[in-house]
Design a protein around this motif. Structure first.
Motif: not given
Ligand SMILES: [Zn+2]
Length: 458
Positions: A385-405
């Motif tokens: 009954g909930s809205d089907a809002d979901m994050i399919l989340f990858d807990p292992a990936t590594e990301v460098t945050l930047s203006k480019a992303t």
């Protein structure tokens, strides 16, 4: 239209289990060990966490602030939100001085309609507390706005007196609403600002001296005490310091209904940034604190004295906006972007660092704000009954945050160069993929207004 998400690990605020999810007409229709039905679309989520779409209860989009307009409107900010796993924002609709609450709501519904990629609700931010404003609260609750925000850091005409605050709490409680507060004492800030200016201390390194933790603690205690007199719930938005959280904890230990929200920047950035040559990029209110405050905030998150983590997304350019405060920090507009990075930052500094569980992550960024602001269980969980809002989340990936992303229009990110662990792989809104690996597929205007239910203690 049906979508089947197979082989993921479902994580809500309370449970963790392997199951498939069948989505029909935008809602969760079935959750089961192995669903083998035919669907229009099948997504294999092997190795991924399936989290409820995140709810950011603290954004400032398309708004005038300190004489400047934020660079992100509902279109750009909610695209950034979608990429970062946030499928609902609760934005602050601002009542202009002398204006009405109905006017604020109408204006914000216009700003969001046709532009928002994700679903949205509103708090109304009051510029003043008058009998006319208080009289409008029941009509706003009927229109689906059940949270009203006031700032205690104003001065002069904008200073909110104790009696006014009492009446605001009483009116909100009577109408089934909750009061949110920015708690810093404006009268004392004005005194400190005057003193710093007369001493020529106007570079951004002095911002923390204008707004020290004690100023936050005093206003927090004052607001909590007046809420207690009114027997009303209170939500403290933007708690930044050990001093303030101590007041929250004491009230909660007495059994008072007090909710506290902090922001990722108070957990991962420190006031040392104000010593940088471009330190004015980091101006926010309350200001960043020395690192030991973050340790205390994490403890309060663990103990349950902090309930919600909102981004306080209020994006500006460095060039031409923030940099106007290079010589005088009071000329820099307050705030920066953060709606996109919020979930990954809390996962990285919280879950991956061993401070909180994945369930607690969901609670902080999704379930608790949805409950407090009347959107649960439509938002904030994955249940039939909930809205089907979901994050399919990858807990292992590594990301460098930047203006480019970053998808914010701002010309910088305060998290430049920061390495984080864990990021959304795919984000769904009502069963449709709206973002995948930091690329947005959702279109502007597909987001819906979410009327909030009356406040009740979760
Ligand atoms: Zn804010």
């Amino acid at each position: 239209m049906t979508t089947l998400i197979k082989n993921g690990t479902i994580i809500t605020a309370t449970d963790t289990y392997r199951a498939d999810i069948l989505v029909k007409n935008g809602r969760v229709c079935e959750i089961g060990g192995e669903i083998s039905k035919i669907a229009n679309e099948i997504i294999d989520a092997t190795g991924k966490w399936v989290l409820p779409g995140a709810v950011d209860a603290h954004t400032h989009l398309d708004v005038e602030c300190d004489g400047m307009t934020t660079v992100d409107d509902f279109e750009s900010a909610t695209a950034a939100a979608a990429a970062g796993g946030t499928t609902t924002v609760i934005d602050y609709a601002e009542q202009v001085p002398g204006g009405t609450l109905a006017g604020a709501l109408e204006k914000w519904r216009e700003k969001a309609a046709g532009r928002s990629v994700v679903d949205y609700g509103f708090h109304i931010a009051l510029s003043e507390v008058t009998p006319g404003i208080l009289g409008e609260i029941p009509a706003m609750v009927a229109a689906g706005v059940t949270s009203f925000h006031a700032r205690l850091d104003g001065w002069g005409e904008r200073y909110i007196h104790d009696g006014q605050l009492l009446e605001l709490f009483e009116s909100a409680r009577g109408a089934g609403a909750i009061v949110c507060l920015h708690a810093e004492n404006g009268d004392i800030i004005r005194t400190y600002l005057g003193r710093l200016a007369s001493e020529g201390k106007t570079s951004v390194r002095y911002l923390p001296e204008a707004r020290p933790p004690e100023v936050e603690a005093q206003a927090t205690a004052r607001a909590i005490s007046i809420a207690e007199m009114a027997r009303a719930p209170i939500y403290l938005s933007g708690i930044s310091s050990a001093h303030a959280i101590e007041k929250v904890k004491a009230a909660r230990d007495r059994g008072q209904v007090v909710y506290a929200e902090t922001s990722p920047h108070f957990l991962v950035l420190t006031s040392e940034r104000y010593e940088d040559p471009d330190g004015v990029k980091y101006t926010c209110i309350p200001p960043l604190r020395p690192s030991w405050h973050a340790d205390v905030l994490w403890k309060a998150i663990s103990s349950g004295d902090i309930h919600s983590i909102g981004s306080d997304h209020r994006a500006f350019h460095y060039a031409g906006q923030k940099d106007l405060g290079k010589e005088d920090f009071t000329r820099a507009p307050r705030g920066f972007a953060g709606v996109q990075e919020r979930v990954s930052l809390v996962h990285s500094a919280g879950v991956a660092a061993g401070r909180i569980s994945p369930n607690r992550l969901v609670d902080l960024v999704s379930a608790s704000p949805a409950k407090i602001f009347g959107l649960f269980p439509r938002k904030g969980t994955l249940a039939v009954g909930s809205d089907a809002d979901m994050i399919l989340f990858d807990p292992a990936t590594e990301v460098t945050l930047s203006k480019a992303t970053s998808l914010s229009r701002s010309d910088y990110t305060p998290y430049e160069g920061m390495n984080v662990r864990g990021a959304p792989w795919m984000v769904l809104q009502r069963g449709k993929v709206i973002a995948r690996e930091n690329k947005v597929h959702g279109r502007a205007g597909q987001g819906e207004f979410l009327p909030a239910a009356r406040f009740s203690v979760p």
